[in-house]
Design a protein around this motif. Sequence first.
Motif, PDB file in Angstrom:
ATOM      1  N   PRO A   4      48.685  -2.571  56.746  1.00 27.80           N
ATOM      2  CA  PRO A   4      48.385  -1.414  57.589  1.00 27.80           C
ATOM      3  C   PRO A   4      49.527  -0.405  57.565  1.00 27.80           C
ATOM      4  O   PRO A   4      50.702  -0.757  57.614  1.00 27.80           O
ATOM      5  CB  PRO A   4      48.226  -2.007  58.980  1.00 27.80           C
ATOM      6  CG  PRO A   4      47.991  -3.456  58.782  1.00 27.80           C
ATOM      7  CD  PRO A   4      48.658  -3.824  57.485  1.00 27.80           C
ATOM      8  N   GLY A   5      49.178   0.849  57.453  1.00 24.16           N
ATOM      9  CA  GLY A   5      50.173   1.918  57.476  1.00 24.16           C
ATOM     10  C   GLY A   5      50.772   2.242  56.127  1.00 24.16           C
ATOM     11  O   GLY A   5      51.527   3.190  55.991  1.00 24.16           O
ATOM     12  N   LEU A   6      50.477   1.452  55.103  1.00 24.25           N
ATOM     13  CA  LEU A   6      51.066   1.704  53.800  1.00 24.25           C
ATOM     14  C   LEU A   6      50.536   2.997  53.183  1.00 24.25           C
ATOM     15  O   LEU A   6      51.249   3.674  52.460  1.00 24.25           O
ATOM     16  CB  LEU A   6      50.812   0.527  52.859  1.00 24.25           C
ATOM     17  CG  LEU A   6      51.484   0.611  51.492  1.00 24.25           C
ATOM     18  CD1 LEU A   6      52.991   0.687  51.662  1.00 24.25           C
ATOM     19  CD2 LEU A   6      51.117  -0.574  50.634  1.00 24.25           C
ATOM     20  N   GLY A   7      49.325   3.361  53.517  1.00 24.40           N
ATOM     21  CA  GLY A   7      48.765   4.590  52.964  1.00 24.40           C
ATOM     22  C   GLY A   7      49.573   5.803  53.371  1.00 24.40           C
ATOM     23  O   GLY A   7      49.877   6.661  52.551  1.00 24.40           O
ATOM     24  N   CYS A   8      49.965   5.872  54.623  1.00 21.58           N
ATOM     25  CA  CYS A   8      50.761   6.993  55.109  1.00 21.58           C
ATOM     26  C   CYS A   8      52.152   6.970  54.483  1.00 21.58           C
ATOM     27  O   CYS A   8      52.663   7.990  54.048  1.00 21.58           O
ATOM     28  CB  CYS A   8      50.868   6.932  56.625  1.00 21.58           C
ATOM     29  SG  CYS A   8      51.824   8.289  57.325  1.00 21.58           S
ATOM     30  N   LEU A   9      52.775   5.802  54.409  1.00 27.24           N
ATOM     31  CA  LEU A   9      54.101   5.676  53.821  1.00 27.24           C
ATOM     32  C   LEU A   9      54.072   6.062  52.349  1.00 27.24           C
ATOM     33  O   LEU A   9      54.935   6.799  51.871  1.00 27.24           O
ATOM     34  CB  LEU A   9      54.617   4.247  53.982  1.00 27.24           C
ATOM     35  CG  LEU A   9      55.964   3.946  53.337  1.00 27.24           C
ATOM     36  CD1 LEU A   9      57.057   4.767  54.018  1.00 27.24           C
ATOM     37  CD2 LEU A   9      56.267   2.472  53.410  1.00 27.24           C
ATOM     38  N   GLY A  11      51.918   7.986  50.877  1.00 23.50           N
ATOM     39  CA  GLY A  11      51.688   9.428  50.774  1.00 23.50           C
ATOM     40  C   GLY A  11      52.949  10.227  51.039  1.00 23.50           C
ATOM     41  O   GLY A  11      53.253  11.197  50.342  1.00 23.50           O
ATOM     42  N   CYS A  12      53.737   9.808  52.041  1.00 20.13           N
ATOM     43  CA  CYS A  12      54.983  10.507  52.358  1.00 20.13           C
ATOM     44  C   CYS A  12      55.999  10.383  51.229  1.00 20.13           C
ATOM     45  O   CYS A  12      56.649  11.350  50.850  1.00 20.13           O
ATOM     46  CB  CYS A  12      55.586   9.973  53.655  1.00 20.13           C
ATOM     47  SG  CYS A  12      54.626  10.400  55.115  1.00 20.13           S
ATOM     48  N   LEU A  13      56.140   9.175  50.692  1.00 23.80           N
ATOM     49  CA  LEU A  13      57.079   8.969  49.590  1.00 23.80           C
ATOM     50  C   LEU A  13      56.661   9.739  48.342  1.00 23.80           C
ATOM     51  O   LEU A  13      57.493  10.306  47.642  1.00 23.80           O
ATOM     52  CB  LEU A  13      57.221   7.479  49.284  1.00 23.80           C
ATOM     53  CG  LEU A  13      57.907   6.650  50.360  1.00 23.80           C
ATOM     54  CD1 LEU A  13      57.888   5.178  49.980  1.00 23.80           C
ATOM     55  CD2 LEU A  13      59.321   7.129  50.607  1.00 23.80           C
ATOM     56  N   PHE A  14      55.367   9.766  48.066  1.00 29.43           N
ATOM     57  CA  PHE A  14      54.871  10.517  46.912  1.00 29.43           C
ATOM     58  C   PHE A  14      55.104  12.011  47.101  1.00 29.43           C
ATOM     59  O   PHE A  14      55.489  12.707  46.165  1.00 29.43           O
ATOM     60  CB  PHE A  14      53.384  10.227  46.693  1.00 29.43           C
ATOM     61  CG  PHE A  14      52.855  10.794  45.422  1.00 29.43           C
ATOM     62  CD1 PHE A  14      53.239  10.283  44.201  1.00 29.43           C
ATOM     63  CD2 PHE A  14      51.953  11.849  45.446  1.00 29.43           C
ATOM     64  CE1 PHE A  14      52.755  10.816  43.012  1.00 29.43           C
ATOM     65  CE2 PHE A  14      51.464  12.396  44.280  1.00 29.43           C
ATOM     66  CZ  PHE A  14      51.855  11.872  43.051  1.00 29.43           C
ATOM     67  N   THR A  15      54.919  12.503  48.318  1.00 32.97           N
ATOM     68  CA  THR A  15      55.181  13.917  48.605  1.00 32.97           C
ATOM     69  C   THR A  15      56.651  14.254  48.399  1.00 32.97           C
ATOM     70  O   THR A  15      56.982  15.288  47.811  1.00 32.97           O
ATOM     71  CB  THR A  15      54.753  14.258  50.044  1.00 32.97           C
ATOM     72  OG1 THR A  15      53.366  13.990  50.194  1.00 32.97           O
ATOM     73  CG2 THR A  15      55.027  15.712  50.366  1.00 32.97           C
ATOM     74  N   LEU A  16      57.556  13.382  48.866  1.00 35.32           N
ATOM     75  CA  LEU A  16      58.993  13.610  48.645  1.00 35.32           C
ATOM     76  C   LEU A  16      59.330  13.610  47.161  1.00 35.32           C
ATOM     77  O   LEU A  16      60.127  14.439  46.702  1.00 35.32           O
ATOM     78  CB  LEU A  16      59.816  12.553  49.377  1.00 35.32           C
ATOM     79  CG  LEU A  16      59.857  12.673  50.895  1.00 35.32           C
ATOM     80  CD1 LEU A  16      60.605  11.491  51.491  1.00 35.32           C
ATOM     81  CD2 LEU A  16      60.492  13.986  51.305  1.00 35.32           C
ATOM     82  N   LEU A  17      58.729  12.699  46.412  1.00 35.15           N
ATOM     83  CA  LEU A  17      58.954  12.659  44.970  1.00 35.15           C
ATOM     84  C   LEU A  17      58.497  13.951  44.307  1.00 35.15           C
ATOM     85  O   LEU A  17      59.218  14.526  43.479  1.00 35.15           O
ATOM     86  CB  LEU A  17      58.224  11.456  44.358  1.00 35.15           C
ATOM     87  CG  LEU A  17      58.330  11.336  42.848  1.00 35.15           C
ATOM     88  CD1 LEU A  17      59.762  10.995  42.450  1.00 35.15           C
ATOM     89  CD2 LEU A  17      57.350  10.310  42.336  1.00 35.15           C
ATOM     90  N   ILE A  18      57.327  14.428  44.677  1.00 30.40           N
ATOM     91  CA  ILE A  18      56.805  15.689  44.119  1.00 30.40           C
ATOM     92  C   ILE A  18      57.738  16.849  44.468  1.00 30.40           C
ATOM     93  O   ILE A  18      58.021  17.698  43.624  1.00 30.40           O
ATOM     94  CB  ILE A  18      55.388  15.974  44.667  1.00 30.40           C
ATOM     95  CG1 ILE A  18      54.437  14.904  44.195  1.00 30.40           C
ATOM     96  CG2 ILE A  18      54.922  17.366  44.319  1.00 30.40           C
ATOM     97  CD1 ILE A  18      53.663  15.197  42.955  1.00 30.40           C
ATOM     98  N   LEU A  19      58.230  16.899  45.714  1.00 27.62           N
ATOM     99  CA  LEU A  19      59.130  17.988  46.116  1.00 27.62           C
ATOM    100  C   LEU A  19      60.437  17.961  45.328  1.00 27.62           C
ATOM    101  O   LEU A  19      60.944  19.006  44.920  1.00 27.62           O
ATOM    102  CB  LEU A  19      59.398  17.922  47.614  1.00 27.62           C
ATOM    103  CG  LEU A  19      58.238  18.318  48.515  1.00 27.62           C
ATOM    104  CD1 LEU A  19      58.587  18.054  49.972  1.00 27.62           C
ATOM    105  CD2 LEU A  19      57.864  19.768  48.307  1.00 27.62           C
ATOM    106  N   PHE A  20      61.008  16.764  45.108  1.00 28.59           N
ATOM    107  CA  PHE A  20      62.241  16.666  44.330  1.00 28.59           C
ATOM    108  C   PHE A  20      62.022  17.086  42.884  1.00 28.59           C
ATOM    109  O   PHE A  20      62.826  17.826  42.316  1.00 28.59           O
ATOM    110  CB  PHE A  20      62.818  15.254  44.386  1.00 28.59           C
ATOM    111  CG  PHE A  20      63.702  15.018  45.565  1.00 28.59           C
ATOM    112  CD1 PHE A  20      64.872  15.738  45.740  1.00 28.59           C
ATOM    113  CD2 PHE A  20      63.364  14.076  46.509  1.00 28.59           C
ATOM    114  CE1 PHE A  20      65.687  15.531  46.838  1.00 28.59           C
ATOM    115  CE2 PHE A  20      64.165  13.854  47.609  1.00 28.59           C
ATOM    116  CZ  PHE A  20      65.335  14.577  47.776  1.00 28.59           C
ATOM    117  N   VAL A  21      60.942  16.634  42.285  1.00 33.67           N
ATOM    118  CA  VAL A  21      60.653  17.006  40.896  1.00 33.67           C
ATOM    119  C   VAL A  21      60.401  18.510  40.792  1.00 33.67           C
ATOM    120  O   VAL A  21      60.911  19.175  39.882  1.00 33.67           O
ATOM    121  CB  VAL A  21      59.466  16.186  40.344  1.00 33.67           C
ATOM    122  CG1 VAL A  21      58.991  16.734  39.016  1.00 33.67           C
ATOM    123  CG2 VAL A  21      59.859  14.726  40.218  1.00 33.67           C
ATOM    124  N   ALA A  22      59.642  19.063  41.735  1.00 34.28           N
ATOM    125  CA  ALA A  22      59.360  20.499  41.704  1.00 34.28           C
ATOM    126  C   ALA A  22      60.639  21.315  41.884  1.00 34.28           C
ATOM    127  O   ALA A  22      60.850  22.306  41.187  1.00 34.28           O
ATOM    128  CB  ALA A  22      58.347  20.862  42.787  1.00 34.28           C
TER     129      ALA A  22
END
Length: 73
Positions: A4-9, A11-22
């Motif tokens: 439970p809750g892994l989907g949000c985590l 998603g947040c980690l993937f968003t941070l990864l995208i922001l760093f790469v961008a």
Amino acid sequence: MRIPGLGCLKGCLFTLLILFVASWLIWELTPLQDWIGTGRGYWDQIGDWFGKVGGWIEDLGGSDEPSAPSGTN
């Protein structure tokens, strides 16, 4: 197995990864580093900015030592 809750985590980690790469791509593929004019690489500049912000936050806290009243002999 579902955690439970892994989907949000995830998603947040993937968003941070995208922001760093961008941000890295913007740094490398645009004249941004020339506009800033530091001559540093991406990670060196990010580290410098984090250091400056950390110093600024540390200065906001002030010193823990009480200051002596001025004008006393």
